[in-house]
Design a protein around this motif. Structure first.
Motif, PDB file in Angstrom:
ATOM      1  N   GLY A 106       0.754  -1.224   0.168  1.00 29.85           N
ATOM      2  CA  GLY A 106       0.065   0.075  -0.048  1.00 29.85           C
ATOM      3  C   GLY A 106       0.782   1.191  -0.028  1.00 29.85           C
ATOM      4  N   THR A 107       0.160   2.345   0.080  1.00 28.56           N
ATOM      5  CA  THR A 107       0.773   3.937   0.285  1.00 28.56           C
ATOM      6  C   THR A 107       0.180   4.708   1.274  1.00 28.56           C
ATOM      7  OG1 THR A 107      -0.749   4.569  -1.565  1.00 28.56           O
ATOM      8  CG2 THR A 107       1.347   3.637  -2.156  1.00 28.56           C
ATOM      9  N   ILE A 108       0.519   5.742   1.753  1.00 29.30           N
ATOM     10  CA  ILE A 108       0.122   6.571   2.557  1.00 29.30           C
ATOM     11  C   ILE A 108       0.313   8.116   2.153  1.00 29.30           C
ATOM     12  CG2 ILE A 108       2.029   6.504   4.200  1.00 29.30           C
ATOM     13  CD1 ILE A 108      -0.055   6.825   6.264  1.00 29.30           C
ATOM     14  N   THR A 109      -0.540   8.698   1.731  1.00 27.46           N
ATOM     15  CA  THR A 109      -0.203  10.053   1.360  1.00 27.46           C
ATOM     16  C   THR A 109      -0.990  11.224   2.166  1.00 27.46           C
ATOM     17  OG1 THR A 109      -2.116  10.308  -0.261  1.00 27.46           O
ATOM     18  CG2 THR A 109      -0.094   9.317  -1.103  1.00 27.46           C
ATOM     19  N   ALA A 110      -0.677  12.539   1.958  1.00 31.41           N
ATOM     20  CA  ALA A 110      -1.641  13.634   2.641  1.00 31.41           C
ATOM     21  C   ALA A 110      -3.208  13.327   2.592  1.00 31.41           C
ATOM     22  CB  ALA A 110      -1.174  14.700   2.288  1.00 31.41           C
ATOM     23  N   ASP A 133      10.224  12.368   6.046  1.00 36.05           N
ATOM     24  CA  ASP A 133       9.364  11.342   5.187  1.00 36.05           C
ATOM     25  C   ASP A 133       8.272  10.571   5.728  1.00 36.05           C
ATOM     26  OD1 ASP A 133      10.975  12.350   3.101  1.00 36.05           O
ATOM     27  OD2 ASP A 133      12.479  10.706   3.315  1.00 36.05           O
ATOM     28  N   ALA A 134       8.154  10.703   6.877  1.00 35.52           N
ATOM     29  CA  ALA A 134       7.308   9.778   7.609  1.00 35.52           C
ATOM     30  C   ALA A 134       6.015  10.511   8.069  1.00 35.52           C
ATOM     31  CB  ALA A 134       7.827   9.142   8.836  1.00 35.52           C
ATOM     32  N   TYR A 145       4.183   5.519  13.756  1.00 32.59           N
ATOM     33  CA  TYR A 145       4.923   6.327  12.621  1.00 32.59           C
ATOM     34  C   TYR A 145       4.724   5.303  11.169  1.00 32.59           C
ATOM     35  CZ  TYR A 145       7.529  10.075  14.871  1.00 32.59           C
ATOM     36  OH  TYR A 145       7.772  11.202  15.194  1.00 32.59           O
ATOM     37  N   ALA A 146       4.221   5.947  10.410  1.00 33.40           N
ATOM     38  CA  ALA A 146       3.937   5.225   9.179  1.00 33.40           C
ATOM     39  C   ALA A 146       5.171   5.736   8.119  1.00 33.40           C
ATOM     40  CB  ALA A 146       2.900   5.444   8.395  1.00 33.40           C
ATOM     41  N   LEU A 147       5.912   4.831   7.672  1.00 35.61           N
ATOM     42  CA  LEU A 147       7.025   5.069   6.751  1.00 35.61           C
ATOM     43  C   LEU A 147       6.710   4.402   5.443  1.00 35.61           C
ATOM     44  CD1 LEU A 147       9.757   3.923   9.339  1.00 35.61           C
ATOM     45  CD2 LEU A 147       8.990   6.274   8.942  1.00 35.61           C
ATOM     46  N   PRO A 148       6.612   5.499   4.460  1.00 29.84           N
ATOM     47  CA  PRO A 148       6.144   4.757   3.064  1.00 29.84           C
ATOM     48  C   PRO A 148       7.488   4.344   2.376  1.00 29.84           C
ATOM     49  CG  PRO A 148       5.356   6.966   3.487  1.00 29.84           C
ATOM     50  CD  PRO A 148       6.286   6.898   4.464  1.00 29.84           C
ATOM     51  N   GLU A 150       8.845   1.394  -0.976  1.00 30.46           N
ATOM     52  CA  GLU A 150       8.457   0.990  -2.439  1.00 30.46           C
ATOM     53  C   GLU A 150       7.289   0.075  -2.259  1.00 30.46           C
ATOM     54  OE1 GLU A 150      10.388  -0.325  -6.567  1.00 30.46           O
ATOM     55  OE2 GLU A 150      11.597  -0.055  -4.859  1.00 30.46           O
ATOM     56  N   GLU A 151       6.155   0.816  -2.829  1.00 26.02           N
ATOM     57  CA  GLU A 151       4.882  -0.160  -2.890  1.00 26.02           C
ATOM     58  C   GLU A 151       4.402  -1.203  -1.341  1.00 26.02           C
ATOM     59  OE1 GLU A 151       5.638  -3.136  -5.799  1.00 26.02           O
ATOM     60  OE2 GLU A 151       5.405  -1.627  -7.561  1.00 26.02           O
ATOM     61  N   HIS A 152       4.964  -0.370  -0.379  1.00 28.00           N
ATOM     62  CA  HIS A 152       4.776  -0.887   0.978  1.00 28.00           C
ATOM     63  C   HIS A 152       4.821   0.176   2.093  1.00 28.00           C
ATOM     64  CE1 HIS A 152       8.972  -2.149   0.736  1.00 28.00           C
ATOM     65  NE2 HIS A 152       8.624  -2.020   2.223  1.00 28.00           N
ATOM     66  N   VAL A 153       4.122   0.001   3.160  1.00 27.19           N
ATOM     67  CA  VAL A 153       4.251   0.856   4.281  1.00 27.19           C
ATOM     68  C   VAL A 153       4.821   0.200   5.541  1.00 27.19           C
ATOM     69  CG1 VAL A 153       3.115   2.535   5.612  1.00 27.19           C
ATOM     70  CG2 VAL A 153       2.415   2.312   3.352  1.00 27.19           C
ATOM     71  N   VAL A 154       5.824   0.742   6.091  1.00 27.09           N
ATOM     72  CA  VAL A 154       6.257   0.198   7.556  1.00 27.09           C
ATOM     73  C   VAL A 154       5.776   0.957   8.594  1.00 27.09           C
ATOM     74  CG1 VAL A 154       8.280  -0.305   8.781  1.00 27.09           C
ATOM     75  CG2 VAL A 154       8.432  -0.465   6.328  1.00 27.09           C
ATOM     76  N   ARG A 155       4.997   0.317   9.487  1.00 31.04           N
ATOM     77  CA  ARG A 155       4.163   1.028  10.583  1.00 31.04           C
ATOM     78  C   ARG A 155       4.756   0.460  11.842  1.00 31.04           C
ATOM     79  NH1 ARG A 155      -0.457   3.007   8.202  1.00 31.04           N
ATOM     80  NH2 ARG A 155      -0.860   2.283   6.173  1.00 31.04           N
ATOM     81  N   VAL A 156       5.134   1.543  12.935  1.00 31.63           N
ATOM     82  CA  VAL A 156       5.357   1.382  14.216  1.00 31.63           C
ATOM     83  C   VAL A 156       4.561   1.859  15.034  1.00 31.63           C
ATOM     84  CG1 VAL A 156       7.488   1.073  15.837  1.00 31.63           C
ATOM     85  CG2 VAL A 156       7.876   0.962  13.625  1.00 31.63           C
ATOM     86  N   SER A 157       3.789   1.124  16.015  1.00 34.29           N
ATOM     87  CA  SER A 157       2.794   1.704  16.518  1.00 34.29           C
ATOM     88  C   SER A 157       2.869   1.091  18.048  1.00 34.29           C
ATOM     89  CB  SER A 157       1.312   1.451  16.155  1.00 34.29           C
ATOM     90  OG  SER A 157       1.027  -0.206  16.180  1.00 34.29           O
TER      91      SER A 157
END
Length: 219
Positions: A106-110, A133-134, A145-148, A150-157
């Motif tokens: 996935g992706t995450i944008t404004a 960038d996060a 924190y959501a870190l976009p 390439e074609e995926h999102v890394v999330r630490v919560s």
């Protein structure tokens, strides 16, 4: 913990000047799952990583690892997220606070950030702040924190009242692809566990091994 925690520069842990969702300052630190974290000591063993991840049903490129002082990987938490994503949880040995790493397509944008829930409840309001960038996101009593990538999102919560934001941010900065040693500790072996023979109490230790069906006195 997967590795000894890296000592982050004091600047990275200082309070940040955060702007509203969709804006950022050119001089802000740039949390990133790959670019900001220090390189692993050894190159990833892609063959072993791929075989172990695929045995779990996880896409190998979605396997990440992180670290935070005082937190240890909960091995039983390692598993597949959704169709082929990856998820794992670290536990603070003193406070029992939980730090969750989740990686999925996935992706995450404004535009999409406020629409993606932080917790498990889709109707909860989500707030977003740009941090380099996060995205720093809050909602449903959690922050993330959501870190976009390439074609995926890394999330630490984590829960907002159990893990401070600076600890959460440091764990996000530490997220990276595992090296060979980390893969060994993070993912279960792709080889099936050897079958253990079932012990039968009715087989005598002598003779032809036929079951002992002797009926005692009184039936």
């Amino acid at each position: 913990m997967i590795r000894h925690a890296r000592v982050l520069p004091v600047l990275l842990l200082a309070p940040l000047l955060l702007t509203a969702c969709g804006s950022e300052k050119a001089g802000d630190p740039r949390p990133s799952g790959s670019g900001s974290a220090a390189a692993p000591a050894a190159a990833p063993d892609t063959g072993e990583l791929a075989s172990r991840a695929q045995a779990m049903g996880v896409a190998p490129e979605l396997v990440y690892v992180t670290e935070a002082p005082g937190f240890t990987l909960a091995q039983q938490s390692v598993g597949v997220l959704g169709d082929e994503g990856f998820s794992a949880t670290w536990v603070d040995g003193d406070t029992h606070a939980l730090l969750r790493l989740a990686v999925d397509r996935g992706t995450i944008t404004a535009g999409t950030c406020p629409e993606q829930p932080v917790g498990d409840l889709s109707d909860e309001h989500t707030t977003c702040e740009r941090d380099g960038d996060a995205w720093y996101r809050t909602g449903a009593g959690r922050h993330e924190y959501a870190l976009p990538e390439e074609e995926h999102v890394v999330r630490v919560s984590a829960e907002t009242d159990t893990v401070p934001r600076d600890v959460l941010r440091a764990a996000a900065l530490a997220a990276h692809r595992p090296d060979a040693a980390e893969t060994e500790r993070l993912l279960p072996s792709a080889e099936p566990a050897p079958a253990t023979p079932v012990e039968r109490g009715d087989l005598p230790p002598f003779g032809d091994g036929a079951p002992d069906n002797h009926v005692g006195e009184g039936g």
